[in-house]
Design an enzyme around this catalytic site. Structure first.
Site, PDB file in Angstrom:
ATOM      1  N   ASN A  42       6.807  -4.685   7.508  1.00  0.00           N
ATOM      2  CA  ASN A  42       6.817  -3.796   6.436  1.00  0.00           C
ATOM      3  C   ASN A  42       5.450  -3.921   6.779  1.00  0.00           C
ATOM      4  OD1 ASN A  42       5.846  -7.070   6.471  1.00  0.00           O
ATOM      5  ND2 ASN A  42       6.185  -6.964   3.580  1.00  0.00           N
ATOM      6  N   CYS A  45       0.692   0.087   1.721  1.00  0.00           N
ATOM      7  CA  CYS A  45      -0.627   0.688   1.111  1.00  0.00           C
ATOM      8  C   CYS A  45      -0.865   0.010  -0.107  1.00  0.00           C
ATOM      9  CB  CYS A  45       0.214   1.933   0.955  1.00  0.00           C
ATOM     10  SG  CYS A  45      -0.780   3.216   0.991  1.00  0.00           S
ATOM     11  N   SER A  47      -1.770   1.875  -2.522  1.00  0.00           N
ATOM     12  CA  SER A  47      -0.804   2.756  -3.845  1.00  0.00           C
ATOM     13  C   SER A  47       0.696   2.547  -2.847  1.00  0.00           C
ATOM     14  CB  SER A  47      -1.206   3.964  -3.061  1.00  0.00           C
ATOM     15  OG  SER A  47       0.066   5.527  -3.869  1.00  0.00           O
ATOM     16  N   TYR A  48       0.832   1.806  -4.082  1.00  0.00           N
ATOM     17  CA  TYR A  48       2.727   0.627  -3.069  1.00  0.00           C
ATOM     18  C   TYR A  48       3.526   1.551  -3.617  1.00  0.00           C
ATOM     19  CZ  TYR A  48      -0.167  -3.732  -4.814  1.00  0.00           C
ATOM     20  OH  TYR A  48      -0.920  -4.600  -5.323  1.00  0.00           O
ATOM     21  N   GLU A  55      12.480  -3.349   6.891  1.00  0.00           N
ATOM     22  CA  GLU A  55      14.172  -3.224   7.344  1.00  0.00           C
ATOM     23  C   GLU A  55      14.545  -1.021   7.122  1.00  0.00           C
ATOM     24  OE1 GLU A  55      14.735  -6.018   4.329  1.00  0.00           O
ATOM     25  OE2 GLU A  55      13.547  -4.923   5.350  1.00  0.00           O
ATOM     26  N   CYS A  86      16.289  -5.005  -0.111  1.00  0.00           N
ATOM     27  CA  CYS A  86      15.752  -4.279  -1.554  1.00  0.00           C
ATOM     28  C   CYS A  86      16.851  -3.960  -1.510  1.00  0.00           C
ATOM     29  CB  CYS A  86      14.073  -4.391  -2.024  1.00  0.00           C
ATOM     30  SG  CYS A  86      13.352  -2.035  -0.894  1.00  0.00           S
TER      31      CYS A  86
END
EC number: 3.5.4.5
Length: 132
Positions: A42, A45, A47-48, A55, A86
């Site tokens: 993963n 950032c 800015s999510y 994945e 997710c």
């Protein structure tokens, strides 16, 4: 490649995670039907919305290298429990087949295996877009 070997590759990929905000590293290792392995971690950032999951990182690497037939994806984190893909990752994985195996490992060395269809039942897929 067996499930434990693929999980070991995911574990190594997890070490490359860039997670300054969540501090929740995740690693993934994807096995194609041709036998190639692509890893991902993963990448966060500030800015999510710009964050990418492990994945999808592995999957996008495989697709960008011309692989379209996916056998399995192994996922690990530092969490005591299993870390499941997710919802967005599940939808993207499903794009390449309902029978793709999702291999999850936990800190105790235990393994659970599902198909992506089991994790995303009653899904919307490309087949739904075909003209009838």
């Amino acid at each position: 490649m067996n499930e434990k070997e693929l999980l070991q590759k995911a574990e190594a990929a997890k070490e490359m995670a860039y997670v300054p905000y969540s501090r929740f590293p995740v690693g993934a290792a994807l096995l194609t039907k041709s036998g190639r392995v692509f890893t991902g971690c993963n990448i966060e950032c500030a800015s999510y919305g710009g964050t990418n999951c492990a994945e999808r990182t592995a999957l996008f690497k495989a697709i960008s290298e011309g692989e379209r037939e996916i056998e399995a994806i192994a996922v690990v984190s530092d969490n005591e429990n299993y870390t499941f893909p997710c919802g967005i990752c599940r939808q993207v994985i499903l794009e390449f087949g309902k029978d793709i195996k999702i291999i999850l490992g936990n800190k105790n060395g235990e393994i659970k295996v599902f198909t992506i269809e089991e994790l995303l039942p009653n899904c919307f897929s490309g087949a739904d877009l075909e003209k009838k």
